[in-house]
Design a protein around this motif. Structure first.
Motif, mmCIF file in Angstrom:
data_model
loop_
_atom_site.group_PDB
_atom_site.id
_atom_site.type_symbol
_atom_site.label_atom_id
_atom_site.label_comp_id
_atom_site.label_asym_id
_atom_site.label_seq_id
_atom_site.Cartn_x
_atom_site.Cartn_y
_atom_site.Cartn_z
ATOM 1 N N UNK A 272 0.816 -1.224 0.000
ATOM 2 C CA UNK A 272 0.000 0.000 0.000
ATOM 3 C C UNK A 272 0.842 1.262 0.000
ATOM 4 N N UNK A 273 2.014 1.212 0.633
ATOM 5 C CA UNK A 273 2.899 2.375 0.647
ATOM 6 C C UNK A 273 3.351 2.722 -0.778
ATOM 7 N N UNK A 274 3.767 1.697 -1.540
ATOM 8 C CA UNK A 274 4.210 1.914 -2.916
ATOM 9 C C UNK A 274 3.053 2.396 -3.793
ATOM 10 N N UNK A 275 1.874 1.795 -3.596
ATOM 11 C CA UNK A 275 0.710 2.193 -4.389
ATOM 12 C C UNK A 275 0.309 3.630 -4.107
ATOM 13 N N UNK A 276 0.366 4.031 -2.844
ATOM 14 C CA UNK A 276 -0.041 5.384 -2.469
ATOM 15 C C UNK A 276 0.911 6.440 -3.003
ATOM 16 N N UNK A 277 2.180 6.066 -3.168
ATOM 17 C CA UNK A 277 3.165 7.035 -3.616
ATOM 18 C C UNK A 277 3.497 6.918 -5.098
ATOM 19 N N UNK A 278 2.807 6.017 -5.788
ATOM 20 C CA UNK A 278 3.093 5.862 -7.218
ATOM 21 C C UNK A 278 2.647 7.109 -7.973
ATOM 22 N N UNK A 279 3.426 7.502 -8.947
ATOM 23 C CA UNK A 279 3.080 8.659 -9.770
ATOM 24 C C UNK A 279 2.018 8.269 -10.783
ATOM 25 N N UNK A 280 1.219 9.224 -11.160
ATOM 26 C CA UNK A 280 0.171 8.981 -12.145
ATOM 27 C C UNK A 280 0.663 9.430 -13.511
ATOM 28 N N UNK B 56 -2.216 15.051 -1.926
ATOM 29 C CA UNK B 56 -3.082 15.530 -2.999
ATOM 30 C C UNK B 56 -3.097 17.041 -3.067
ATOM 31 N N UNK B 57 -3.388 17.657 -1.958
ATOM 32 C CA UNK B 57 -3.189 19.082 -1.834
ATOM 33 C C UNK B 57 -1.908 19.172 -1.033
ATOM 34 N N UNK B 58 -0.933 19.972 -1.454
ATOM 35 C CA UNK B 58 0.389 19.904 -0.837
ATOM 36 C C UNK B 58 0.366 19.904 0.684
ATOM 37 N N UNK B 59 -0.704 20.495 1.265
ATOM 38 C CA UNK B 59 -0.731 20.583 2.713
ATOM 39 C C UNK B 59 -1.409 19.387 3.370
ATOM 40 N N UNK B 60 -1.905 18.443 2.578
ATOM 41 C CA UNK B 60 -2.581 17.275 3.137
ATOM 42 C C UNK B 60 -1.688 16.041 3.071
ATOM 43 N N UNK B 61 -1.794 15.190 4.078
ATOM 44 C CA UNK B 61 -0.967 13.982 4.118
ATOM 45 C C UNK B 61 -1.853 12.743 4.084
ATOM 46 N N UNK B 62 -1.641 11.914 3.069
ATOM 47 C CA UNK B 62 -2.316 10.615 2.945
ATOM 48 C C UNK B 62 -3.832 10.752 3.061
ATOM 49 N N UNK B 63 -4.409 11.617 2.212
ATOM 50 C CA UNK B 63 -5.861 11.817 2.284
ATOM 51 C C UNK B 63 -6.544 11.735 0.931
ATOM 52 N N UNK B 64 -5.868 12.128 -0.138
ATOM 53 C CA UNK B 64 -6.458 12.093 -1.471
ATOM 54 C C UNK B 64 -5.546 11.333 -2.422
ATOM 55 N N UNK B 65 -6.155 10.600 -3.349
ATOM 56 C CA UNK B 65 -5.378 9.772 -4.253
ATOM 57 C C UNK B 65 -5.918 9.900 -5.671
ATOM 58 N N UNK B 66 -5.044 9.692 -6.627
ATOM 59 C CA UNK B 66 -5.470 9.679 -8.027
ATOM 60 C C UNK B 66 -6.178 8.360 -8.320
ATOM 61 N N UNK B 67 -6.866 8.309 -9.454
ATOM 62 C CA UNK B 67 -7.569 7.081 -9.851
ATOM 63 C C UNK B 67 -6.586 5.933 -10.030
ATOM 64 N N UNK B 68 -5.409 6.243 -10.588
ATOM 65 C CA UNK B 68 -4.402 5.204 -10.780
ATOM 66 C C UNK B 68 -3.886 4.688 -9.445
ATOM 67 N N UNK B 69 -3.683 5.582 -8.501
ATOM 68 C CA UNK B 69 -3.217 5.175 -7.181
ATOM 69 C C UNK B 69 -4.255 4.298 -6.487
ATOM 70 N N UNK B 70 -5.532 4.692 -6.575
ATOM 71 C CA UNK B 70 -6.596 3.898 -5.952
ATOM 72 C C UNK B 70 -6.697 2.513 -6.581
ATOM 73 N N UNK B 71 -6.468 2.433 -7.875
ATOM 74 C CA UNK B 71 -6.559 1.149 -8.566
ATOM 75 C C UNK B 71 -5.552 0.147 -8.003
ATOM 76 N N UNK B 72 -4.402 0.627 -7.599
ATOM 77 C CA UNK B 72 -3.383 -0.244 -6.997
ATOM 78 C C UNK B 72 -3.545 -0.348 -5.488
#
Length: 301
Positions: free
Chosen positions: A141-149, A163-179
Motif C-alpha cells: 500500500x505504501x508503494x501504491x499510495x506514492x506511485x506517480x500517475x 493531494x493538496x500539498x498541505x494534506x498527508x495521505x488523504x487524497x489519491x489519483x484514480x491510478x493510485x486507488x486502482x493499486x
C-alpha cells in the motif's frame, strides 16, 4: 481548529498519556524477565510492547497535524515516514495479539507440550516471521499510495501522495486507488479476517477449559476474562471499523470519507493494550499497585 481536528488531537493525547508509560513499563519488565528466565508469553508481550512503542514514539507527528487542523505543515518526508510508522504497528499488533491468544490456549490445553525446551526457539521464529510479514506487506500500500500517475487523470491532477500539498495521505489519483484498494483488501484478510477467528477459537476454548478445571484459582480466571475482553475490545473498536473502511473502499472503488474516523479509533489500540499487559504480567500488576498506593498517599480521596 475544527471539531474533527479537536477530536483527533484529544484522542492522540489520551492515547499517548495512557499508552506510552505502560508500553515502556511492559517493555522493561519483559526484558528483565527474559534475561532471567525466558518464556514464550514474555517474548510475545515484549514484541507487542515494542510495536506500541514504535507507534507512540511517532504519534506526536499526528498530534502536530491535528493541532494544525489536519494541514500538514511539516516536511513531506516526515509525512511519508509517519504513514509507515502509523500503519505497520497496527498490523503487527493484530498478529501479536493472535499469537498471545494461541500461546495461552496451548499453555492450558497442552501443558506437557508447552514445556518443550524448543518452545523459545519456535516463539522467536514466530516473532521474526511476524515482523518480516508486516514490513513486506506494508510495502504494497505504501508503494501504491506514492506511485506517480502517468498520463491524464479524469478525476484529479494530483500526481503524488499529498493531494493538496498541505494534506498527508488523504487524497489519491484514480491510478493510485486502482493499486491501493486491492492492497488494502489483502491487508484486511491477512491482519483481520484471519487473526480474529483464531483469537475467538483460542479464547473460547481457553475459557471452556478453565470452567471445566476446578484447580485454577478465581483470580486467574478473572485475569483470563480480562485478557479476552481486552483483546476483543481492540479488535471490535480499533481494528473492525478500520478494516471495514478498506472493504467499503474496495467495493465502491473509492477512499471513504469516514475512513478518517476509523483511523482515529484505531489509535486507541495503544490504550487497550495495557489491559493485556496487566492481565499477563505479575510484575506489571505489582508495579501498578505500588503506583496506585503512592497516588492514594499523596492525593487523598
Amino acid at each position: 481548529m475544527s471539531e474533527d481536528s479537536t477530536a483527533f488531537l484529544a484522542i492522540y493525547i489520551i492515547t499517548f498519556l495512557i499508552g506510552f508509560p505502560n508500553a515502556v513499563l511492559a517493555f522493561c519488565l519483559c526484558i528483565r524477565k527474559i534475561l532471567r528466565r525466558p518464556i514464550p508469553i514474555d517474548i510475545f508481550v515484549l514484541n507487542l510492547s515494542l510495536s506500541d512503542l514504535f507507534f507512540l514514539t511517532f504519534l506526536p507527528l499526528k498530534m502536530k497535524e491535528a493541532a494544525d487542523d489536519m494541514i500538514w505543515k511539516m516536511p513531506d518526508a516526515l509525512c511519508r515516514f509517519s504513514v509507515l510508522m502509523f500503519f505497520a504497528p497496527l498490523y503487527s499488533s493484530s498478529l501479536f495479539l493472535t499469537a498471545i491468544s494461541a500461546e495461552r490456549y496451548v499453555c492450558v490445553a497442552f501443558p506437557v507440550k508447552y514445556k518443550s525446551p524448543k518452545r523459545i526457539i519456535y516463539t522467536t521464529l514466530i516473532c521474526v516471521c511476524i515482523w518480516v510479514l508486516v514490513v513486506v506487506t506494508s510495502v504494497f500500500p505504501y508503494t501504491a499510495a506514492y506511485s506517480d500517475s502517468d498520463g491524464v487523470d479524469n478525476t484529479t491532477n494530483i500526481n503524488n501522495l499529498v493531494a493538496e500539498p498541505q494534506r498527508c495521505y488523504s487524497n489519491f489519483t484514480a491510478k493510485q486507488l486502482k493499486a491501493l484498494l486491492p492492497a488494502r483488501l489483502g491487508i484486511v484478510v491477512m491482519f483481520f479476517l484471519l487473526p480474529l477467528p483464531i483469537c475467538c477459537f483460542c479464547y473460547i476454548s481457553l475459557i471452556c477449559n478453565l470452567i471445566k478445571c476446578p484447580l485454577f484459582k478465581r483470580q486467574r480466571k478473572l485475569r483470563v476474562i480480562g485478557l479476552v475482553a481486552g483483546t476483543l475490545l481492540v479488535f471490535a473498536i480499533c481494528f473492525a471499523p478500520y478494516n471495514a473502511s478498506h472493504i467499503a473502499g474496495f467495493v465502491k472503488k473509492e477512499n471513504p470519507d469516514w475512513r478518517m474516523t476509523t483511523l482515529m479509533l484505531s489509535t486507541l489500540n495503544a490504550c487497550f493494550d495495557p489491559i493485556i499487559y496487566f492481565c499477563i504480567s505479575k510484575d506489571m500488576r505489582r508495579v501498578i499497585k505500588i503506583c496506585a498506593k503512592a497516588l492514594r498517599t499523596y492525593i487523598p480521596i
